[in-house]
Design a protein around this motif. Structure first.
Motif, PDB file in Angstrom:
ATOM      1  N   ARG A  14       0.849  -1.197   0.000  1.00  0.00           N
ATOM      2  CA  ARG A  14       0.000   0.000   0.000  1.00  0.00           C
ATOM      3  C   ARG A  14       0.880   1.241   0.000  1.00  0.00           C
ATOM      4  NH1 ARG A  14      -1.775   3.605   3.770  1.00  0.00           N
ATOM      5  NH2 ARG A  14      -3.858   4.470   3.509  1.00  0.00           N
ATOM      6  N   LEU A  15       0.626   2.139  -0.949  1.00  0.00           N
ATOM      7  CA  LEU A  15       1.388   3.376  -1.031  1.00  0.00           C
ATOM      8  C   LEU A  15       0.859   4.395  -0.024  1.00  0.00           C
ATOM      9  CD1 LEU A  15       1.702   3.809  -4.907  1.00  0.00           C
ATOM     10  CD2 LEU A  15       3.272   2.677  -3.338  1.00  0.00           C
ATOM     11  N   PRO A  16       1.695   5.288   0.461  1.00  0.00           N
ATOM     12  CA  PRO A  16       1.221   6.335   1.377  1.00  0.00           C
ATOM     13  C   PRO A  16       0.138   7.192   0.734  1.00  0.00           C
ATOM     14  CG  PRO A  16       3.615   6.251   1.332  1.00  0.00           C
ATOM     15  CD  PRO A  16       3.129   5.379   0.214  1.00  0.00           C
ATOM     16  N   ASP A  17      -0.715   7.758   1.587  1.00  0.00           N
ATOM     17  CA  ASP A  17      -1.802   8.597   1.097  1.00  0.00           C
ATOM     18  C   ASP A  17      -1.253   9.726   0.226  1.00  0.00           C
ATOM     19  OD1 ASP A  17      -3.306   6.984   2.629  1.00  0.00           O
ATOM     20  OD2 ASP A  17      -3.692   8.445   4.220  1.00  0.00           O
ATOM     21  N   GLY A  18      -1.766   9.853  -0.977  1.00  0.00           N
ATOM     22  CA  GLY A  18      -1.382  10.949  -1.857  1.00  0.00           C
ATOM     23  C   GLY A  18      -0.273  10.620  -2.823  1.00  0.00           C
ATOM     24  N   LEU A  19       0.547   9.617  -2.539  1.00  0.00           N
ATOM     25  CA  LEU A  19       1.666   9.306  -3.420  1.00  0.00           C
ATOM     26  C   LEU A  19       1.174   8.788  -4.769  1.00  0.00           C
ATOM     27  CD1 LEU A  19       4.650   9.056  -3.984  1.00  0.00           C
ATOM     28  CD2 LEU A  19       4.655   6.857  -2.775  1.00  0.00           C
ATOM     29  N   ALA A  20       0.172   7.910  -4.764  1.00  0.00           N
ATOM     30  CA  ALA A  20      -0.365   7.387  -6.023  1.00  0.00           C
ATOM     31  C   ALA A  20      -0.932   8.514  -6.878  1.00  0.00           C
ATOM     32  CB  ALA A  20      -1.434   6.341  -5.739  1.00  0.00           C
ATOM     33  N   ARG A  55      10.781   7.047  -4.445  1.00  0.00           N
ATOM     34  CA  ARG A  55       9.842   6.940  -3.324  1.00  0.00           C
ATOM     35  C   ARG A  55       8.979   5.683  -3.445  1.00  0.00           C
ATOM     36  NH1 ARG A  55       6.611  12.446  -3.079  1.00  0.00           N
ATOM     37  NH2 ARG A  55       5.600  11.295  -1.383  1.00  0.00           N
ATOM     38  N   VAL A  56       8.560   5.358  -4.663  1.00  0.00           N
ATOM     39  CA  VAL A  56       7.681   4.214  -4.862  1.00  0.00           C
ATOM     40  C   VAL A  56       8.446   2.899  -4.729  1.00  0.00           C
ATOM     41  CG1 VAL A  56       6.234   3.022  -6.570  1.00  0.00           C
ATOM     42  CG2 VAL A  56       6.049   5.504  -6.290  1.00  0.00           C
ATOM     43  N   GLU A  57       9.713   2.886  -5.103  1.00  0.00           N
ATOM     44  CA  GLU A  57      10.474   1.639  -5.127  1.00  0.00           C
ATOM     45  C   GLU A  57      10.576   1.001  -3.745  1.00  0.00           C
ATOM     46  OE1 GLU A  57      14.553  -0.059  -7.245  1.00  0.00           O
ATOM     47  OE2 GLU A  57      14.134   2.100  -7.168  1.00  0.00           O
ATOM     48  N   GLY A  58      10.506   1.813  -2.709  1.00  0.00           N
ATOM     49  CA  GLY A  58      10.558   1.263  -1.362  1.00  0.00           C
ATOM     50  C   GLY A  58       9.343   0.440  -0.996  1.00  0.00           C
ATOM     51  N   TYR A  59       8.269   0.519  -1.792  1.00  0.00           N
ATOM     52  CA  TYR A  59       7.034  -0.221  -1.511  1.00  0.00           C
ATOM     53  C   TYR A  59       6.834  -1.369  -2.494  1.00  0.00           C
ATOM     54  CZ  TYR A  59       6.122   3.900   1.299  1.00  0.00           C
ATOM     55  OH  TYR A  59       6.228   4.904   2.233  1.00  0.00           O
ATOM     56  N   VAL A  60       7.847  -1.653  -3.308  1.00  0.00           N
ATOM     57  CA  VAL A  60       7.746  -2.709  -4.314  1.00  0.00           C
ATOM     58  C   VAL A  60       8.918  -3.669  -4.152  1.00  0.00           C
ATOM     59  CG1 VAL A  60       7.644  -3.241  -6.772  1.00  0.00           C
ATOM     60  CG2 VAL A  60       6.621  -1.120  -5.918  1.00  0.00           C
ATOM     61  N   ALA A  61       8.629  -4.968  -4.119  1.00  0.00           N
ATOM     62  CA  ALA A  61       9.685  -5.970  -4.008  1.00  0.00           C
ATOM     63  C   ALA A  61       9.329  -7.182  -4.881  1.00  0.00           C
ATOM     64  CB  ALA A  61       9.869  -6.389  -2.554  1.00  0.00           C
ATOM     65  N   PRO A  62      10.264  -7.677  -5.670  1.00  0.00           N
ATOM     66  CA  PRO A  62      11.593  -7.098  -5.885  1.00  0.00           C
ATOM     67  C   PRO A  62      11.528  -5.859  -6.762  1.00  0.00           C
ATOM     68  CG  PRO A  62      11.231  -8.946  -7.352  1.00  0.00           C
ATOM     69  CD  PRO A  62      10.024  -8.892  -6.462  1.00  0.00           C
ATOM     70  N   GLY A  63      12.634  -5.148  -6.861  1.00  0.00           N
ATOM     71  CA  GLY A  63      12.687  -3.969  -7.690  1.00  0.00           C
ATOM     72  C   GLY A  63      12.576  -4.311  -9.162  1.00  0.00           C
ATOM     73  N   PRO A  64      12.418  -3.301 -10.002  1.00  0.00           N
ATOM     74  CA  PRO A  64      12.273  -3.539 -11.444  1.00  0.00           C
ATOM     75  C   PRO A  64      13.555  -4.099 -12.050  1.00  0.00           C
ATOM     76  CG  PRO A  64      12.600  -1.207 -11.031  1.00  0.00           C
ATOM     77  CD  PRO A  64      12.451  -1.861  -9.687  1.00  0.00           C
ATOM     78  N   PRO A  65      13.463  -4.723 -13.209  1.00  0.00           N
ATOM     79  CA  PRO A  65      14.659  -5.240 -13.876  1.00  0.00           C
ATOM     80  C   PRO A  65      15.670  -4.125 -14.152  1.00  0.00           C
ATOM     81  CG  PRO A  65      12.668  -6.102 -14.899  1.00  0.00           C
ATOM     82  CD  PRO A  65      12.234  -5.035 -13.952  1.00  0.00           C
TER      83      PRO A  65
END
Length: 272
Positions: A178-184, A212-222
């Motif tokens: 879940r992304l922080p409020d407002g980030l999306a 900022r978004v990468e901290g909420y996604v695992a694993p990171g993009p290629p």
């Protein structure tokens, strides 16, 4: 960001509170319609009152006031999900603080408080409260947890979300928190304006948001994925997951409703 409507997964819709002038115009239309109805019903009651006792006449008058000033607004806002005649004419809708549609409870509270702050105070309490609130809430809105938003004339997104083919498999398997409020919303607005931004500003903004978004996604993009493609992929995948979850919730609710209306076990059901 505090003016957006917060929905599931922390996504904020870009729906701003309606302006004071627009709300005032909608309220005036509603008041005018109610006054016309009061006059019409009063004339009808006057013709009937001649055949009733004074006690019955007073009771009938009170009942008419309750129905027109409380019952009618409650029924209209409940059935139309927050759109009275005045709000419909001005392109407004009353919503809950979380952006959801109003229910009977919200409409009833607004109507009950509105009787005092609009009719008994000639609108002065509603005007003062609305001007003092950042979302333009009147007293009834504060107690009901609602406010008015403009739903007509708003601009939609110009740029669609695009999933880069090389990122589809990664996004489907990624754990997107879940992304922080407002980030999306910030990300969606930047992606929508990206083609009109200067290249340097476009790269800087997308890089900052991707970090900022990468901290909420695992694993990171290629490796080698551009910041803009990464942001598109994350929002695209989040939207698809929300749609799937929403469909599943609706199907589950439909199945539960059907089960509740069936006869108990071992009792023959005529529908079978």
């Amino acid at each position: 960001m505090q003016d957006g409507i917060l929905i599931g997964e922390g996504v904020i819709l870009d729906a701003r509170p309606a302006s004071f002038a627009t709300r005032g115009l909608g309220a005036l239309i509603d008041v005018a319609v109610t006054v016309v109805l009061l006059i019409a019903v009063s004339l009808a009651v006057t013709g009937t009152a001649a055949r009733l006792t004074e006690q019955w006449t007073s009771s009938l008058s009170i009942a008419v006031l309750v129905v027109l000033l409380v019952g009618l607004p409650t029924a209209v806002e409940t059935l139309t999900r927050g759109r009275s005649l005045g709000k419909l004419a001005c392109g407004l809708r009353v919503v809950r603080d979380d952006g959801g549609p109003v229910t009977f409870r919200h409409a009833l509270i607004r109507a009950l408080v509105g009787f005092f702050e609009i009719w008994l105070s000639f609108g002065s309490v509603a005007v003062i409260t609305s001007l003092a609130n950042s979302r333009g809430k009147r007293l009834g809105d504060l107690l009901a947890g609602t406010y008015a938003v403009r739903v007509r004339g708003g601009r939609g997104w110009e740029q669609p979300l695009v999933m880069v083919p090389g990122l589809a498999a990664w996004a489907a398997a990624a754990d997107i928190r879940r992304l922080p409020d407002g980030l999306a919303l910030q990300v969606r607005q930047v992606l929508d304006r990206a083609p009109r931004l200067a290249p340097a500003s476009r790269a800087r903004l997308t890089d900052e948001l991707a970090a900022r978004v990468e901290g909420y996604v695992a694993p990171g993009p290629p490796p080698g994925t551009s910041a803009e493609s990464f942001l598109h992929a994350v929002l695209h995948e989040r939207r698809d997951r929300e749609l799937v979850r929403g469909r599943a919730d609706r199907e589950r609710a439909t199945a539960q409703a059907a089960a509740l209306h069936r006869l108990p076990y071992a009792v023959p059901d005529p529908r079978d």
